[in-house]
Design a protein around this motif. Sequence first.
Motif, PDB file in Angstrom:
ATOM      1  N   THR A  90       1.140  -1.028   0.112  1.00 18.41           N
ATOM      2  CA  THR A  90       0.103  -0.250   0.043  1.00 18.41           C
ATOM      3  C   THR A  90       0.838   1.243   0.100  1.00 18.41           C
ATOM      4  O   THR A  90       1.156   1.775   1.003  1.00 18.41           O
ATOM      5  N   PRO A  91       1.309   1.768  -1.165  1.00 22.95           N
ATOM      6  CA  PRO A  91       2.050   2.967  -1.122  1.00 22.95           C
ATOM      7  C   PRO A  91       1.359   4.205  -0.821  1.00 22.95           C
ATOM      8  O   PRO A  91       1.802   5.355  -1.081  1.00 22.95           O
ATOM      9  N   GLN A  92      -0.177   4.246  -0.698  1.00 21.80           N
ATOM     10  CA  GLN A  92      -0.985   5.320  -0.153  1.00 21.80           C
ATOM     11  C   GLN A  92      -0.926   6.444  -1.348  1.00 21.80           C
ATOM     12  O   GLN A  92      -0.822   7.598  -1.097  1.00 21.80           O
ATOM     13  N   GLY A  93      -0.826   5.745  -2.667  1.00 19.69           N
ATOM     14  CA  GLY A  93      -1.144   6.810  -3.794  1.00 19.69           C
ATOM     15  C   GLY A  93       0.216   7.684  -4.045  1.00 19.69           C
ATOM     16  O   GLY A  93      -0.017   8.630  -5.121  1.00 19.69           O
ATOM     17  N   ILE A  94       1.137   7.704  -3.447  1.00 21.91           N
ATOM     18  CA  ILE A  94       2.355   8.528  -3.839  1.00 21.91           C
ATOM     19  C   ILE A  94       3.769   7.659  -3.905  1.00 21.91           C
ATOM     20  O   ILE A  94       4.100   7.077  -2.986  1.00 21.91           O
ATOM     21  N   VAL A  95       4.549   7.908  -5.202  1.00 15.98           N
ATOM     22  CA  VAL A  95       5.739   7.244  -5.221  1.00 15.98           C
ATOM     23  C   VAL A  95       6.633   8.233  -5.924  1.00 15.98           C
ATOM     24  O   VAL A  95       6.230   9.182  -6.834  1.00 15.98           O
ATOM     25  N   ALA A  96       7.835   8.334  -5.541  1.00 13.86           N
ATOM     26  CA  ALA A  96       8.847   9.410  -6.010  1.00 13.86           C
ATOM     27  C   ALA A  96      10.120   8.691  -6.273  1.00 13.86           C
ATOM     28  O   ALA A  96      10.422   7.705  -5.489  1.00 13.86           O
ATOM     29  N   VAL A  97      10.825   9.332  -7.043  1.00 17.35           N
ATOM     30  CA  VAL A  97      12.352   8.820  -7.445  1.00 17.35           C
ATOM     31  C   VAL A  97      13.132   9.842  -7.134  1.00 17.35           C
ATOM     32  O   VAL A  97      12.839  11.096  -7.484  1.00 17.35           O
ATOM     33  N   ALA A  98      14.232   9.530  -6.261  1.00 14.42           N
ATOM     34  CA  ALA A  98      15.248  10.614  -6.027  1.00 14.42           C
ATOM     35  C   ALA A  98      16.452  10.132  -6.374  1.00 14.42           C
ATOM     36  O   ALA A  98      16.994   9.093  -6.321  1.00 14.42           O
ATOM     37  N   ARG A  99      17.217  11.158  -6.422  1.00 18.48           N
ATOM     38  CA  ARG A  99      18.941  10.763  -6.563  1.00 18.48           C
ATOM     39  C   ARG A  99      19.571  10.669  -5.426  1.00 18.48           C
ATOM     40  O   ARG A  99      19.267  11.151  -4.044  1.00 18.48           O
ATOM     41  N   GLN A 100      20.448   9.765  -5.221  1.00 21.34           N
ATOM     42  CA  GLN A 100      21.098   9.322  -3.883  1.00 21.34           C
ATOM     43  C   GLN A 100      22.175  10.434  -3.901  1.00 21.34           C
ATOM     44  O   GLN A 100      22.799  10.811  -4.378  1.00 21.34           O
ATOM     45  N   THR A 101      22.331  10.666  -2.215  1.00 23.34           N
ATOM     46  CA  THR A 101      23.419  11.884  -2.270  1.00 23.34           C
ATOM     47  C   THR A 101      24.192  11.456  -1.078  1.00 23.34           C
ATOM     48  O   THR A 101      24.074  12.014   0.191  1.00 23.34           O
ATOM     49  N   PRO A 102      25.039  10.276  -1.167  1.00 26.39           N
ATOM     50  CA  PRO A 102      25.885   9.963   0.018  1.00 26.39           C
ATOM     51  C   PRO A 102      27.068  11.021   0.216  1.00 26.39           C
ATOM     52  O   PRO A 102      27.393  11.680  -0.777  1.00 26.39           O
ATOM     53  N   THR A 103      27.298  11.346   1.379  1.00 28.68           N
ATOM     54  CA  THR A 103      28.549  12.023   1.568  1.00 28.68           C
ATOM     55  C   THR A 103      29.910  11.318   1.758  1.00 28.68           C
ATOM     56  O   THR A 103      29.724  10.053   1.656  1.00 28.68           O
ATOM     57  N   SER A 104      30.829  11.989   1.781  1.00 28.97           N
ATOM     58  CA  SER A 104      32.120  11.237   2.152  1.00 28.97           C
ATOM     59  C   SER A 104      32.279  11.219   3.447  1.00 28.97           C
ATOM     60  O   SER A 104      32.227  11.876   4.374  1.00 28.97           O
ATOM     61  N   VAL A 105      33.221  10.059   3.896  1.00 26.86           N
ATOM     62  CA  VAL A 105      33.509   9.858   5.662  1.00 26.86           C
ATOM     63  C   VAL A 105      34.651  11.265   5.824  1.00 26.86           C
ATOM     64  O   VAL A 105      34.712  11.595   6.963  1.00 26.86           O
ATOM     65  N   ARG A 106      35.413  11.603   4.869  1.00 26.72           N
ATOM     66  CA  ARG A 106      36.191  12.743   5.003  1.00 26.72           C
ATOM     67  C   ARG A 106      35.382  13.954   5.480  1.00 26.72           C
ATOM     68  O   ARG A 106      35.813  14.678   6.350  1.00 26.72           O
ATOM     69  N   ASP A 107      34.399  14.303   4.669  1.00 23.91           N
ATOM     70  CA  ASP A 107      33.488  15.369   5.017  1.00 23.91           C
ATOM     71  C   ASP A 107      32.643  15.425   6.234  1.00 23.91           C
ATOM     72  O   ASP A 107      32.725  16.160   7.083  1.00 23.91           O
ATOM     73  N   VAL A 108      32.595  14.170   6.769  1.00 22.75           N
ATOM     74  CA  VAL A 108      31.845  13.853   8.187  1.00 22.75           C
ATOM     75  C   VAL A 108      32.665  14.365   9.005  1.00 22.75           C
ATOM     76  O   VAL A 108      32.242  15.033  10.069  1.00 22.75           O
ATOM     77  N   PHE A 109      33.842  13.824   9.247  1.00 15.97           N
ATOM     78  CA  PHE A 109      34.781  14.233  10.395  1.00 15.97           C
ATOM     79  C   PHE A 109      35.493  15.609  10.310  1.00 15.97           C
ATOM     80  O   PHE A 109      35.786  15.926  11.022  1.00 15.97           O
ATOM     81  N   ALA A 110      35.349  16.151   8.964  1.00 13.04           N
ATOM     82  CA  ALA A 110      35.832  17.538   8.652  1.00 13.04           C
ATOM     83  C   ALA A 110      35.212  18.571   9.391  1.00 13.04           C
ATOM     84  O   ALA A 110      35.587  19.477   9.798  1.00 13.04           O
ATOM     85  N   ALA A 111      33.705  18.114   9.765  1.00 14.62           N
ATOM     86  CA  ALA A 111      32.947  19.182  10.156  1.00 14.62           C
ATOM     87  C   ALA A 111      32.815  19.145  11.535  1.00 14.62           C
ATOM     88  O   ALA A 111      32.036  19.749  12.180  1.00 14.62           O
ATOM     89  N   SER A 112      34.011  18.596  12.451  1.00 11.84           N
ATOM     90  CA  SER A 112      33.914  18.585  13.796  1.00 11.84           C
ATOM     91  C   SER A 112      32.738  18.048  14.501  1.00 11.84           C
ATOM     92  O   SER A 112      32.184  18.698  15.427  1.00 11.84           O
ATOM     93  N   PRO A 113      32.559  16.845  14.067  1.00 10.44           N
ATOM     94  CA  PRO A 113      31.254  16.398  14.706  1.00 10.44           C
ATOM     95  C   PRO A 113      31.256  16.004  16.343  1.00 10.44           C
ATOM     96  O   PRO A 113      32.599  15.821  16.631  1.00 10.44           O
ATOM     97  N   ARG A 114      30.212  16.070  17.000  1.00  6.43           N
ATOM     98  CA  ARG A 114      30.387  15.502  18.350  1.00  6.43           C
ATOM     99  C   ARG A 114      29.724  14.242  18.497  1.00  6.43           C
ATOM    100  O   ARG A 114      29.850  13.639  19.484  1.00  6.43           O
ATOM    101  N   LEU A 115      28.790  13.871  17.776  1.00 10.32           N
ATOM    102  CA  LEU A 115      27.993  12.538  17.748  1.00 10.32           C
ATOM    103  C   LEU A 115      27.814  11.907  16.533  1.00 10.32           C
ATOM    104  O   LEU A 115      27.390  12.283  15.667  1.00 10.32           O
ATOM    105  N   VAL A 116      28.426  10.757  16.237  1.00 13.28           N
ATOM    106  CA  VAL A 116      28.468  10.286  14.941  1.00 13.28           C
ATOM    107  C   VAL A 116      28.139   8.495  15.016  1.00 13.28           C
ATOM    108  O   VAL A 116      28.482   8.077  16.436  1.00 13.28           O
ATOM    109  N   VAL A 117      27.374   8.029  14.254  1.00 14.66           N
ATOM    110  CA  VAL A 117      27.201   6.445  14.433  1.00 14.66           C
ATOM    111  C   VAL A 117      27.900   5.947  13.241  1.00 14.66           C
ATOM    112  O   VAL A 117      27.745   6.428  12.016  1.00 14.66           O
ATOM    113  N   ILE A 118      28.546   4.913  13.458  1.00 19.76           N
ATOM    114  CA  ILE A 118      29.117   3.870  12.648  1.00 19.76           C
ATOM    115  C   ILE A 118      28.544   2.639  12.709  1.00 19.76           C
ATOM    116  O   ILE A 118      28.643   1.752  13.670  1.00 19.76           O
TER     117      ILE A 118
END
Length: 266
Positions: A90-118
């Motif tokens: 039951t897709p509830q009448g709406i379906v979309a197609v989107a582009r994948q937008t993964p980030t890089s692990v370099r950018d994740v940690f370059a942003a000085s994060p305080r909480l990350v999940v691996i």
Amino acid sequence: MLENPRSPRVRAVAKLTKRSARHDTGLFLLEGPQAAREALAFRPETVVELFATPTALEKHLDIREAAASAGIEVVFTTEGVLDAMADTVTPQGIVAVARQTPTSVRDVFAASPRLVVICEEVRDPGNLGTIIRAADAAGADAVVLTGRTVDPYNPKVVRATTGSLFHLPVAVGVDLKTAVERAHEAGVRVIAADVGGADFLASRGLLAEPTAWLFGNEARGLEDDALALADLSLRLPIYGAAESLNLATAASVCLYETAFAQRAAS
């Protein structure tokens, strides 16, 4: 109006339920009004196509307005076409197609994060989707998925995130050793969640500092070589008679405990 469930356009969308098609196209499937709503609100530039039955679009006027604001044309379809496109019953009448937008692990940690999940070899789509959702709710800065973890663009994962996939950066196909090295370079302590770890309560004070939680496979947990990469391992106590906690539930507790500690210290 798209009326033929076997038309090439419909089949192309339906193929996105398969990992090979997602890999080849860089696209993925969104099913239902909630997923479409979150994509249009947070990442409208990623939405490639939006399909809806007239009845569903009339019911969800906010989606029609958001699509119009983003310059996205809504393609009307029959219920049969939506059913042929979707992975759900039951897709509830709406379906979309989107582009994948993964980030890089370099950018994740370059942003000085305080909480990350691996996540290392998390295989259940529902668990991964729930962990991403919990990370979002706890205010985590990013989620990093190793190459042995289930595809985050799997329709079941996308549904389980309930839109959180669009709210925070997600790095995909990362080598675990590289992820840990990046965390250490950024001054982030890596803590493994493991049943053989030290007492969680005795180490709560550490959680106020920048932390990356490392979660492993649902059945086997983390292998010895993965555990060796972490700075320490912690286990959640079981006070009742339960044999163990579900991975996503345990991850939620760890993430919220860390969020509480970090906010109390700020």
